[in-house]
Design a protein around this motif. Structure first.
Motif, PDB file in Angstrom:
ATOM      1  N   SER A   1     -41.620 -10.994 -21.773  1.00 12.31           N
ATOM      2  CA  SER A   1     -41.887  -9.613 -21.756  1.00 12.31           C
ATOM      3  C   SER A   1     -43.269  -9.453 -22.595  1.00 12.31           C
ATOM      4  O   SER A   1     -44.236  -8.708 -22.546  1.00 12.31           O
ATOM      5  N   GLY A   2     -43.369  -9.932 -24.079  1.00 13.65           N
ATOM      6  CA  GLY A   2     -44.277  -9.967 -24.890  1.00 13.65           C
ATOM      7  C   GLY A   2     -45.426 -10.579 -24.264  1.00 13.65           C
ATOM      8  O   GLY A   2     -46.518 -10.197 -24.817  1.00 13.65           O
ATOM      9  N   LEU A   3     -45.291 -11.608 -23.658  1.00 13.09           N
ATOM     10  CA  LEU A   3     -46.716 -12.285 -23.081  1.00 13.09           C
ATOM     11  C   LEU A   3     -47.224 -11.555 -22.183  1.00 13.09           C
ATOM     12  O   LEU A   3     -48.607 -11.303 -22.019  1.00 13.09           O
ATOM     13  N   GLN A   4     -46.377 -10.872 -21.347  1.00 11.83           N
ATOM     14  CA  GLN A   4     -46.871  -9.878 -20.402  1.00 11.83           C
ATOM     15  C   GLN A   4     -47.574  -8.583 -20.657  1.00 11.83           C
ATOM     16  O   GLN A   4     -48.781  -8.284 -20.531  1.00 11.83           O
ATOM     17  N   GLU A   5     -47.148  -8.332 -21.974  1.00 10.42           N
ATOM     18  CA  GLU A   5     -47.843  -7.178 -22.705  1.00 10.42           C
ATOM     19  C   GLU A   5     -48.906  -7.769 -23.357  1.00 10.42           C
ATOM     20  O   GLU A   5     -49.991  -6.804 -23.302  1.00 10.42           O
ATOM     21  N   ALA A   6     -49.181  -8.800 -23.766  1.00 12.26           N
ATOM     22  CA  ALA A   6     -50.571  -9.491 -24.223  1.00 12.26           C
ATOM     23  C   ALA A   6     -51.603  -9.610 -22.877  1.00 12.26           C
ATOM     24  O   ALA A   6     -52.736  -9.316 -23.433  1.00 12.26           O
ATOM     25  N   SER A   7     -50.897 -10.103 -22.131  1.00 12.75           N
ATOM     26  CA  SER A   7     -51.854 -10.169 -20.501  1.00 12.75           C
ATOM     27  C   SER A   7     -52.262  -8.750 -20.517  1.00 12.75           C
ATOM     28  O   SER A   7     -53.529  -8.703 -19.710  1.00 12.75           O
ATOM     29  N   ASP A   8     -51.567  -7.873 -20.631  1.00 16.81           N
ATOM     30  CA  ASP A   8     -52.086  -6.293 -20.178  1.00 16.81           C
ATOM     31  C   ASP A   8     -53.169  -6.002 -21.364  1.00 16.81           C
ATOM     32  O   ASP A   8     -54.144  -5.114 -21.013  1.00 16.81           O
ATOM     33  N   GLU A   9     -53.105  -6.584 -22.494  1.00 16.35           N
ATOM     34  CA  GLU A   9     -53.919  -6.079 -23.459  1.00 16.35           C
ATOM     35  C   GLU A   9     -55.391  -6.949 -23.720  1.00 16.35           C
ATOM     36  O   GLU A   9     -56.528  -6.357 -23.631  1.00 16.35           O
ATOM     37  N   TRP A  10     -55.234  -8.285 -23.302  1.00 18.20           N
ATOM     38  CA  TRP A  10     -56.165  -9.207 -23.395  1.00 18.20           C
ATOM     39  C   TRP A  10     -56.376  -9.971 -22.194  1.00 18.20           C
ATOM     40  O   TRP A  10     -55.706  -9.922 -21.069  1.00 18.20           O
ATOM     41  N   ASP A  11     -57.284 -10.893 -21.876  1.00 20.67           N
ATOM     42  CA  ASP A  11     -57.411 -11.744 -20.781  1.00 20.67           C
ATOM     43  C   ASP A  11     -56.656 -12.964 -20.882  1.00 20.67           C
ATOM     44  O   ASP A  11     -57.094 -14.065 -21.547  1.00 20.67           O
ATOM     45  N   VAL A  12     -55.324 -12.951 -20.659  1.00 21.50           N
ATOM     46  CA  VAL A  12     -54.281 -13.963 -20.747  1.00 21.50           C
ATOM     47  C   VAL A  12     -53.837 -14.538 -19.529  1.00 21.50           C
ATOM     48  O   VAL A  12     -53.399 -13.426 -18.605  1.00 21.50           O
ATOM     49  N   ASN A  13     -53.903 -15.585 -19.423  1.00 17.15           N
ATOM     50  CA  ASN A  13     -53.043 -16.427 -18.138  1.00 17.15           C
ATOM     51  C   ASN A  13     -51.838 -16.923 -18.506  1.00 17.15           C
ATOM     52  O   ASN A  13     -51.806 -17.676 -19.499  1.00 17.15           O
ATOM     53  N   ILE A  14     -50.690 -16.406 -17.886  1.00 13.79           N
ATOM     54  CA  ILE A  14     -49.298 -17.298 -18.242  1.00 13.79           C
ATOM     55  C   ILE A  14     -49.067 -17.997 -17.246  1.00 13.79           C
ATOM     56  O   ILE A  14     -48.964 -17.678 -15.941  1.00 13.79           O
ATOM     57  N   ASN A  15     -48.365 -19.177 -17.844  1.00 10.14           N
ATOM     58  CA  ASN A  15     -47.840 -20.382 -16.742  1.00 10.14           C
ATOM     59  C   ASN A  15     -46.265 -20.287 -17.226  1.00 10.14           C
ATOM     60  O   ASN A  15     -46.078 -20.657 -18.539  1.00 10.14           O
ATOM     61  N   GLN A  16     -45.631 -19.964 -16.344  1.00 15.73           N
ATOM     62  CA  GLN A  16     -44.007 -20.348 -16.967  1.00 15.73           C
ATOM     63  C   GLN A  16     -43.529 -21.955 -16.543  1.00 15.73           C
ATOM     64  O   GLN A  16     -43.766 -22.090 -15.172  1.00 15.73           O
ATOM     65  N   VAL A  17     -42.896 -22.421 -17.234  1.00 17.45           N
ATOM     66  CA  VAL A  17     -42.143 -23.647 -16.884  1.00 17.45           C
ATOM     67  C   VAL A  17     -40.698 -23.359 -17.315  1.00 17.45           C
ATOM     68  O   VAL A  17     -40.037 -23.232 -18.281  1.00 17.45           O
ATOM     69  N   GLU A  18     -39.993 -23.320 -16.147  1.00 18.39           N
ATOM     70  CA  GLU A  18     -38.574 -23.404 -16.457  1.00 18.39           C
ATOM     71  C   GLU A  18     -37.999 -24.580 -16.428  1.00 18.39           C
ATOM     72  O   GLU A  18     -37.728 -25.505 -15.269  1.00 18.39           O
ATOM     73  N   ALA A  19     -37.322 -24.913 -17.394  1.00 15.52           N
ATOM     74  CA  ALA A  19     -36.684 -26.267 -17.825  1.00 15.52           C
ATOM     75  C   ALA A  19     -35.291 -25.894 -18.354  1.00 15.52           C
ATOM     76  O   ALA A  19     -34.906 -25.807 -19.403  1.00 15.52           O
ATOM     77  N   THR A  20     -34.218 -25.987 -17.542  1.00 18.72           N
ATOM     78  CA  THR A  20     -32.933 -25.903 -17.724  1.00 18.72           C
ATOM     79  C   THR A  20     -32.239 -27.328 -18.280  1.00 18.72           C
ATOM     80  O   THR A  20     -31.073 -27.236 -18.673  1.00 18.72           O
ATOM     81  N   ASN A  21     -32.868 -28.411 -17.862  1.00 18.56           N
ATOM     82  CA  ASN A  21     -32.357 -29.466 -18.566  1.00 18.56           C
ATOM     83  C   ASN A  21     -32.746 -29.886 -19.745  1.00 18.56           C
ATOM     84  O   ASN A  21     -34.106 -30.252 -19.912  1.00 18.56           O
ATOM     85  N   GLN A  22     -32.179 -29.843 -20.840  1.00 14.75           N
ATOM     86  CA  GLN A  22     -32.599 -30.274 -22.343  1.00 14.75           C
ATOM     87  C   GLN A  22     -33.271 -31.545 -22.257  1.00 14.75           C
ATOM     88  O   GLN A  22     -34.201 -31.813 -23.190  1.00 14.75           O
ATOM     89  N   SER A  23     -32.425 -32.506 -21.699  1.00 14.64           N
ATOM     90  CA  SER A  23     -32.930 -33.926 -21.817  1.00 14.64           C
ATOM     91  C   SER A  23     -34.432 -34.120 -21.458  1.00 14.64           C
ATOM     92  O   SER A  23     -35.139 -35.241 -21.816  1.00 14.64           O
ATOM     93  N   GLU A  24     -34.945 -33.160 -20.767  1.00 17.39           N
ATOM     94  CA  GLU A  24     -36.400 -33.233 -20.043  1.00 17.39           C
ATOM     95  C   GLU A  24     -37.393 -32.470 -21.250  1.00 17.39           C
ATOM     96  O   GLU A  24     -38.540 -32.775 -20.789  1.00 17.39           O
ATOM     97  N   TYR A  25     -36.812 -31.895 -22.491  1.00 18.89           N
ATOM     98  CA  TYR A  25     -37.751 -31.252 -22.865  1.00 18.89           C
ATOM     99  C   TYR A  25     -38.887 -31.869 -23.730  1.00 18.89           C
ATOM    100  O   TYR A  25     -40.213 -31.515 -23.781  1.00 18.89           O
ATOM    101  N   PRO A  26     -38.437 -33.230 -24.180  1.00 15.59           N
ATOM    102  CA  PRO A  26     -39.845 -33.937 -24.704  1.00 15.59           C
ATOM    103  C   PRO A  26     -40.987 -33.998 -23.642  1.00 15.59           C
ATOM    104  O   PRO A  26     -42.244 -33.946 -24.010  1.00 15.59           O
ATOM    105  N   GLN A  27     -40.631 -34.481 -22.446  1.00 16.03           N
ATOM    106  CA  GLN A  27     -41.832 -34.600 -21.285  1.00 16.03           C
ATOM    107  C   GLN A  27     -42.009 -33.251 -20.977  1.00 16.03           C
ATOM    108  O   GLN A  27     -43.410 -33.240 -20.732  1.00 16.03           O
ATOM    109  N   ARG A  28     -41.354 -32.362 -20.795  1.00 12.86           N
ATOM    110  CA  ARG A  28     -42.020 -30.887 -20.486  1.00 12.86           C
ATOM    111  C   ARG A  28     -42.970 -30.493 -21.332  1.00 12.86           C
ATOM    112  O   ARG A  28     -43.958 -30.034 -21.048  1.00 12.86           O
ATOM    113  N   GLN A  29     -42.632 -30.745 -22.587  1.00 11.55           N
ATOM    114  CA  GLN A  29     -43.592 -30.249 -23.220  1.00 11.55           C
ATOM    115  C   GLN A  29     -44.979 -31.122 -23.720  1.00 11.55           C
ATOM    116  O   GLN A  29     -46.147 -30.566 -23.677  1.00 11.55           O
TER     117      GLN A  29
END
Length: 372
Positions: free
Chosen positions: A77-105
């Protein structure tokens, strides 16, 4: 019996403190709106208003995923508030498997965004490698810090938040509260705690909650258990029902989206619950009649601030270790929307006294913000 904070009021008090900087209703409503429609683990969605232009921000979830009505949604929600204030494009990555975090990052960094926000302490170890590997990317880590110049690490004082939840539960279990068929049992003075996964972070929540209850009155019994998941409410529900059947009239959960199971247990069994991270009486409004209040942290303020720093080329203002705390006004207690103006005066007094004690260093916490 040692009773430290058991002054009983006659009603009319409200612990929604006037000096708080947190707009709790807006936090939850905006966060829920942003994540609508996102349900597939590991997917990426574009929620910004700028297409491929402007500042590019990627947010990677914790294992609970988005639409948890708590931790992840609050950050988003804080990112959405920022996008309302500035020209910000938000990409969401839903990663529920912790073992994938190195590659997701790494995958997120390869795309070349201006900022990557990682929700949760589980991202810490992968970031130790990825932050220096991608020095031109700004990284925001929530719930821990990595000592690299391109990292803004936000450590939430979860032990303070959990303590306030315990103070709220310990106070209200000794009061006669009735609403929509649910009630407390002041003669029993027993409360519960249900965590999601039994990991050091959530175990620290449990211990600090117990400390908060004991600060009110150390004769109050605290029943504890774990549901085994941050996303599946069934285990949390089973634990909460068991605790209620054993005498708990108020249950606090630290289980993200799975915490709905605690609300369901309270609703089905005529008892009450307390929310976590955000005002969950709004997020789970169908359970507002049993959610007495929530222990909250204004994570949205942090994600908004860091995004603004990137937009305005002022990374130095947020680089390094940062904190969300009672002292800073980002951690607090908020009364549930169905109970505003009707809580006993003892709640308002005890919450304020507890916050003062925390700020003054009078509480000897057994655990820190991320573990014991």
């Amino acid at each position: 019996m040692m009773s430290r904070k058991t002054a009983h009021g006659d009603g009319g008090g409200d612990s929604r403190t006037a000096d708080s900087s947190i707009d709790r209703r807006t936090v939850l409503q905006s966060g829920a709106a942003v994540v609508g429609g996102l349900s597939l683990a590991g997917c990426i969605s574009d929620n910004g208003g700028g297409g491929g232009s402007g500042t590019q921000v990627t947010i990677i979830s914790s294992p609970a995923g988005f639409d948890d009505q708590a931790f992840n949604d609050n950050a988003l929600s804080g990112l959405q508030e920022a996008s309302d204030e500035w020209d910000v494009n938000i990409n969401q990555v839903e990663a529920t498997n912790q073992s994938e975090y190195p590659q997701r990052q790494a995958d997120a960094a390869e795309a070349g965004p201006d900022l990557i926000v990682m929700v949760g302490n589980q991202h810490t170890e992968p970031l130790r490698s990825n932050a220096p590997e991608y020095p031109d990317v700004n990284w925001m880590l929530i719930n821990n810090h990595v000592d690299e110049p391109n990292v803004s690490g936000w450590i939430e004082m979860n032990h303070q938040m959990s303590f306030l939840a315990g103070v709220g539960a310990g106070t209200l279990t000794q009061e006669q509260i009735e609403n929509a068929g649910s009630s407390t049992d002041p003669s029993g003075s027993t409360v519960g705690f249900v965590g999601g996964e039994q990991i050091p972070l959530i175990e620290a929540f449990e211990v600090s909650y117990q400390q908060g209850v004991a600060w009110v009155d150390d004769s109050i019994e605290v029943l504890t258990g774990y549901g085994g998941s941050f996303s599946d409410p069934s285990g949390v529900n089973d634990q909460a029902v068991s605790q209620i059947e054993s005498g708990a009239d108020i249950v606090w959960h630290a289980a993200a989206a799975a915490g709905e199971g605690a609300f369901q247990a309270a609703s089905d069994n005529g008892r009450f619950a307390i929310g976590v991270d955000s005002d969950q009486s709004v997020a789970f409004d169908s359970y507002q009649d049993v959610i007495l209040g929530s222990a909250i942290k204004a994570l949205n303020e942090a994600t908004y601030e860091v995004t603004g720093a990137v937009v305005e080329d002022n990374w130095e203002s947020v680089q390094g270790e940062q904190n969300l705390s009672v002292d800073g006004g980002q951690i607090d207690w908020v009364t549930g929307q169905a109970f505003e103006g009707s809580m006993p005066d003892s709640l308002d007094q005890n919450i304020q006294d507890a916050k003062d004690a925390i700020v003054n260093g009078d509480i000897d916490f057994e655990c820190g913000p991320t573990g014991c």
